[in-house]
Design an enzyme around this catalytic site. Structure first.
Site, PDB file in Angstrom:
ATOM      1  N   LYS A 252       0.884  -1.159   0.000  1.00 31.31           N
ATOM      2  CA  LYS A 252       0.000   0.000   0.000  1.00 31.31           C
ATOM      3  C   LYS A 252       0.920   1.206   0.000  1.00 31.31           C
ATOM      4  O   LYS A 252       1.505   1.576   1.018  1.00 31.31           O
ATOM      5  CB  LYS A 252      -0.911  -0.001   1.224  1.00 31.31           C
ATOM      6  CG  LYS A 252      -1.889   1.161   1.220  1.00 31.31           C
ATOM      7  CD  LYS A 252      -2.804   1.101   2.428  1.00 31.31           C
ATOM      8  CE  LYS A 252      -3.934   2.110   2.319  1.00 31.31           C
ATOM      9  NZ  LYS A 252      -3.519   3.477   2.022  1.00 31.31           N
ATOM     10  N   PHE A 343      -1.248  -0.264 -10.401  1.00 33.84           N
ATOM     11  CA  PHE A 343      -1.819  -1.455  -9.762  1.00 33.84           C
ATOM     12  C   PHE A 343      -3.112  -1.944 -10.408  1.00 33.84           C
ATOM     13  O   PHE A 343      -3.636  -2.986 -10.048  1.00 33.84           O
ATOM     14  CB  PHE A 343      -2.009  -1.244  -8.254  1.00 33.84           C
ATOM     15  CG  PHE A 343      -2.853  -0.066  -7.882  1.00 33.84           C
ATOM     16  CD1 PHE A 343      -4.224  -0.119  -7.994  1.00 33.84           C
ATOM     17  CD2 PHE A 343      -2.252   1.102  -7.412  1.00 33.84           C
ATOM     18  CE1 PHE A 343      -5.001   0.970  -7.639  1.00 33.84           C
ATOM     19  CE2 PHE A 343      -3.024   2.193  -7.054  1.00 33.84           C
ATOM     20  CZ  PHE A 343      -4.403   2.131  -7.169  1.00 33.84           C
ATOM     21  N   ARG A 419     -16.712   1.259  -2.626  1.00 32.59           N
ATOM     22  CA  ARG A 419     -15.798   0.771  -1.604  1.00 32.59           C
ATOM     23  C   ARG A 419     -16.083  -0.719  -1.483  1.00 32.59           C
ATOM     24  O   ARG A 419     -17.083  -1.121  -0.910  1.00 32.59           O
ATOM     25  CB  ARG A 419     -16.062   1.500  -0.291  1.00 32.59           C
ATOM     26  CG  ARG A 419     -14.895   1.522   0.644  1.00 32.59           C
ATOM     27  CD  ARG A 419     -15.103   2.468   1.812  1.00 32.59           C
ATOM     28  NE  ARG A 419     -14.726   3.846   1.518  1.00 32.59           N
ATOM     29  CZ  ARG A 419     -13.470   4.284   1.403  1.00 32.59           C
ATOM     30  NH1 ARG A 419     -12.473   3.451   1.568  1.00 32.59           N
ATOM     31  NH2 ARG A 419     -13.214   5.538   1.118  1.00 32.59           N
ATOM     32  N   LYS A 425      -7.541  -3.044   2.774  1.00 30.98           N
ATOM     33  CA  LYS A 425      -6.292  -2.381   3.150  1.00 30.98           C
ATOM     34  C   LYS A 425      -5.954  -2.694   4.595  1.00 30.98           C
ATOM     35  O   LYS A 425      -6.841  -2.802   5.440  1.00 30.98           O
ATOM     36  CB  LYS A 425      -6.408  -0.874   2.943  1.00 30.98           C
ATOM     37  CG  LYS A 425      -7.570  -0.242   3.658  1.00 30.98           C
ATOM     38  CD  LYS A 425      -7.696   1.242   3.348  1.00 30.98           C
ATOM     39  CE  LYS A 425      -8.904   1.815   4.055  1.00 30.98           C
ATOM     40  NZ  LYS A 425      -9.265   3.168   3.682  1.00 30.98           N
TER      41      LYS A 425
HETATM   42  P1  AMP Z   1      -7.071   4.708   1.984  1.00 31.09           P
HETATM   43  O1  AMP Z   1      -6.655   5.936   1.319  1.00 31.09           O
HETATM   44  O2  AMP Z   1      -6.468   4.530   3.345  1.00 31.09           O
HETATM   45  O3  AMP Z   1      -8.554   4.499   1.924  1.00 31.09           O
HETATM   46  O4  AMP Z   1      -6.449   3.511   1.118  1.00 31.09           O
HETATM   47  C1  AMP Z   1      -6.755   3.292  -0.217  1.00 31.09           C
HETATM   48  C2  AMP Z   1      -5.790   4.011  -1.096  1.00 31.09           C
HETATM   49  O5  AMP Z   1      -4.506   3.394  -1.112  1.00 31.09           O
HETATM   50  C3  AMP Z   1      -6.167   3.998  -2.545  1.00 31.09           C
HETATM   51  O6  AMP Z   1      -7.113   4.974  -2.849  1.00 31.09           O
HETATM   52  C4  AMP Z   1      -4.840   4.245  -3.265  1.00 31.09           C
HETATM   53  O7  AMP Z   1      -4.669   5.647  -3.456  1.00 31.09           O
HETATM   54  C5  AMP Z   1      -3.811   3.757  -2.284  1.00 31.09           C
HETATM   55  N1  AMP Z   1      -3.006   2.603  -2.737  1.00 31.09           N
HETATM   56  C6  AMP Z   1      -1.683   2.474  -2.517  1.00 31.09           C
HETATM   57  N2  AMP Z   1      -1.218   1.323  -3.016  1.00 31.09           N
HETATM   58  C7  AMP Z   1      -2.261   0.681  -3.596  1.00 31.09           C
HETATM   59  C8  AMP Z   1      -2.405  -0.561  -4.275  1.00 31.09           C
HETATM   60  N3  AMP Z   1      -1.364  -1.405  -4.458  1.00 31.09           N
HETATM   61  N4  AMP Z   1      -3.645  -0.890  -4.714  1.00 31.09           N
HETATM   62  C9  AMP Z   1      -4.700  -0.077  -4.514  1.00 31.09           C
HETATM   63  N5  AMP Z   1      -4.619   1.113  -3.883  1.00 31.09           N
HETATM   64  C10 AMP Z   1      -3.411   1.501  -3.413  1.00 31.09           C
END
Ligand code: AMP
Length: 564
Positions: A252, A343, A419, A425
């Site tokens: 991530k 990704f 979502r 995550k």
């Molecule tokens: P969050 O922002 O905490 O909701 O986490 C999701 C976000 O992580 C996504 O919107 C992407 O911007 C980011 N992200 C980073 N690495 C990845 C990955 N390998 N696959 C999908 N999203 C990713």
């Protein structure tokens, strides 16, 4: 159609807080709405164009005050006074228009077309004399407005309709107006909205009453779409439980989402808020041209900053300035280089990839990208059912300064705008939340003149609920990777809706990441919770208020904390 009719609809919608009642009101309005008035749907969301279009109204409180002043023959100071008292510039405009109407009779009837015509001229105005021209366009509308029309015109201008209408409520109203209510229909219409980002186009199709017609809505390269979002789980075990065996696990990355469109020679870059940021990242355009094969495609990526010398990855806040910066781009590009991690892929050479399983999409990415470290690479991925291997990979991601891991179901499709439960995550127990600023307080002493304490809220359905205040983590002097009081004050001030002594109420727009030590129950805030030792860590200019932490997530974090 008369604008008055829309103003009356706004009024009805704001008279109830119940979603079902709003749906009933709106669906009967939509049934009678003719196709030629379809753009009313933009106005319902406070817009003048489809969501993907970058042209927004963007009028300041100050200019609106001037226009009200001219249209009603009232002095600016009197308007500001009334504003402080009523807490709503719209209400001020309504009241002053009422007073005026006792003297002069309304001259002509305001139509939706006229309102849209004038409002749509606003974002096109640039250069010398702009302010004057904007002022006369707005004044013209306000001069021929009825009191109720004046109320909603002003609220539209300053981007604060206060009718509590969300896209999902409009979607349900469309379902009720033209189809039978069921989950599958809602899903089809939501998909159409997420793919097209054009609520008026969706209305036109729905009006014909054939669900099958929605299949005609397809992806258009060069037009931004909403990306797929992840759900949160608290452990790798929970991730495996939810996804089963053979899970795709990726870093991530701690950067920002960048969606890359290529059509023939043209390359466009969008944020997840659908903003076009192509000009800000000329190097990315070059990488795509050089290292990605294909005539047309849409790639879903994360851009991550790194240190040019040490090659260490940097946290989001340090590169975030690159998203907004419109000048000295070359200099900033050198100072804050980024790497693109691809990704996902949504479209390739004339074909949508939305319904392809993730493993096929991943394979395609690997095939078309020539990996160039520190430029553009396909995202690091392992496929495993083994807890140990997953844990090792997680550890490696954190050592590489990334945020955690993503766990993905290899058979899942790509669902724009949702979502989803098939992309998860996991981050360490860092205890951070994305919240929105809904209030602030002016500082004293060294900090006077600045807003120095900011009220934070999470969301619960359509509502924002307060959960704490933050001043820590924001600096007085400029420091690398930090946000200053001056910068934040400048961002927050135009969003002030109401002032009461040293405190101000802010239109919820600015999303921030806050770290904290503990969540506590608290009667002091409307969420029922408070944060212990909150600290400001990042200004999330790449996020919308739709993305912030929900009350449910806060509750879950609280429960988890208790268990530990
Ligand atoms: P969050 O922002 O905490 O909701 O986490 C999701 C976000 O992580 C996504 O919107 C992407 O911007 C980011 N992200 C980073 N690495 C990845 C990955 N390998 N696959 C999908 N999203 C990713």
């Amino acid at each position: 159609m008369k604008y008055q009719k829309l103003a009356e609809l706004y009024e009805k919608l704001s008279s109830t807080t119940k979603r079902l009642e709003k749906i009933e009101i709106l669906s009967s309005f939509l049934k009678d709405l003719s196709e030629k008035d379809k753009d009313v749907l933009y106005l319902l969301l406070g817009n003048i164009y489809p969501e993907y279009d970058e042209k927004k109204i963007g009028i300041s409180n100050q200019l609106t005050i001037k226009a009200i002043s001219k249209a009603t023959g009232t002095q600016n100071t009197k308007i500001v006074q009334e504003w402080k008292f009523l807490g709503d510039l719209g209400k001020v405009s309504e009241k002053l228009t009422k007073n005026k109407k006792q003297v002069t009779l309304q001259s002509h009837v305001l139509t939706i077309n006229k309102v849209l015509e004038n409002l749509r001229k606003l974002p096109d105005l640039v250069g010398k004399g702009t302010v004057g021209k904007k002022l006369s366009l707005i004044t013209e509308l306000l001069t021929s407005a009825t009191p109720l029309e004046a109320l909603y015109l002003v609220r539209t201008l300053i981007g604060d309709l206060r009718i509590g209408l969300k896209e999902s409520t409009i979607r349900e109203s469309i379902v009720i107006a033209f189809f039978n209510k069921d989950k599958e229909t809602s899903k089809i219409i939501q998909e159409a909205i997420d793919k097209s980002n054009d609520i008026s186009a969706v209305f036109v199709i729905a009006k014909k009453g054939k669900l099958k017609d929605f299949e005609k809505i397809s992806l258009v390269v060069g037009k931004p779409i909403k990306v797929m979002l992840a759900q949160k789980v608290s452990s790798i075990e929970d991730g495996f439980k939810a996804l089963g065996e053979n899970v795709g696990i990726e870093y991530k990355y701690d950067g920002f989402r960048l969606i890359i469109h290529k059509k023939e020679k043209e390359i466009n870059l969008f944020t997840r808020r659908l903003e076009n940021v192509t000009k800000q990242f000329p190097e990315v355009v070059a990488y795509v041209k050089e290292y990605v094969k294909g005539d047309s495609f849409i790639l879903d990526t994360e851009a991550v900053g790194f240190d040019r010398k040490t090659k260490e990855y940097k946290p989001f806040q340090e590169v975030s300035q690159r998203i907004k910066r419109k000048y000295n781009i070359e200099e900033l590009q050198k100072k804050l280089p980024i790497e693109i991690n691809v990704f996902d892929i949504i479209y390739y050479n004339g074909k949508s990839q939305l319904n392809e399983p993730f493993k096929k999409r991943t394979a395609l990415i690997k095939k078309i990208i020539k990996n160039q470290k520190y430029k553009i690479v396909s995202s690091k991925q392992i496929i495993t059912s083994d807890l140990k291997k997953a844990e090792e990979f997680y550890k490696k991601s954190l050592e590489d300064n990334q945020e955690g891991i993503m766990m993905k179901n290899l058979d899942a499709i790509y669902q724009p705008g949702s979502r989803v439960g098939h992309m998860l995550k996991i981050k360490p127990e860092e205890r951070d939340l994305d919240l929105v600023i809904t209030g602030a307080e002016y500082g004293t002493g060294k900090r006077s003149g600045w807003l120095s304490s900011f009220i934070l809220s999470c969301k619960n359905k359509d509502e924002f609920l307060e959960i704490g205040k933050v001043g820590t983590g924001i600096t007085e002097k400029v420091e690398s990777g930090k946000v200053t009081f001056d910068e934040l004050t400048k961002k927050v001030k135009p969003l002030i809706i109401k002032e009461h002594g040293r405190q101000v109420t802010i239109k919820p727009k600015i999303v921030v990441t806050i770290t904290y030590q503990e969540i506590q129950k608290s009667p002091n805030y409307s969420s029922g919770f408070a944060l212990r030792f909150p600290r400001f860590t990042a200004l999330r200019i790449d996020r919308n208020t739709e993305d912030i932490t929900t009350l449910n997530e806060v509750k879950k974090d609280y429960e988890k904390q208790k268990r530990n």
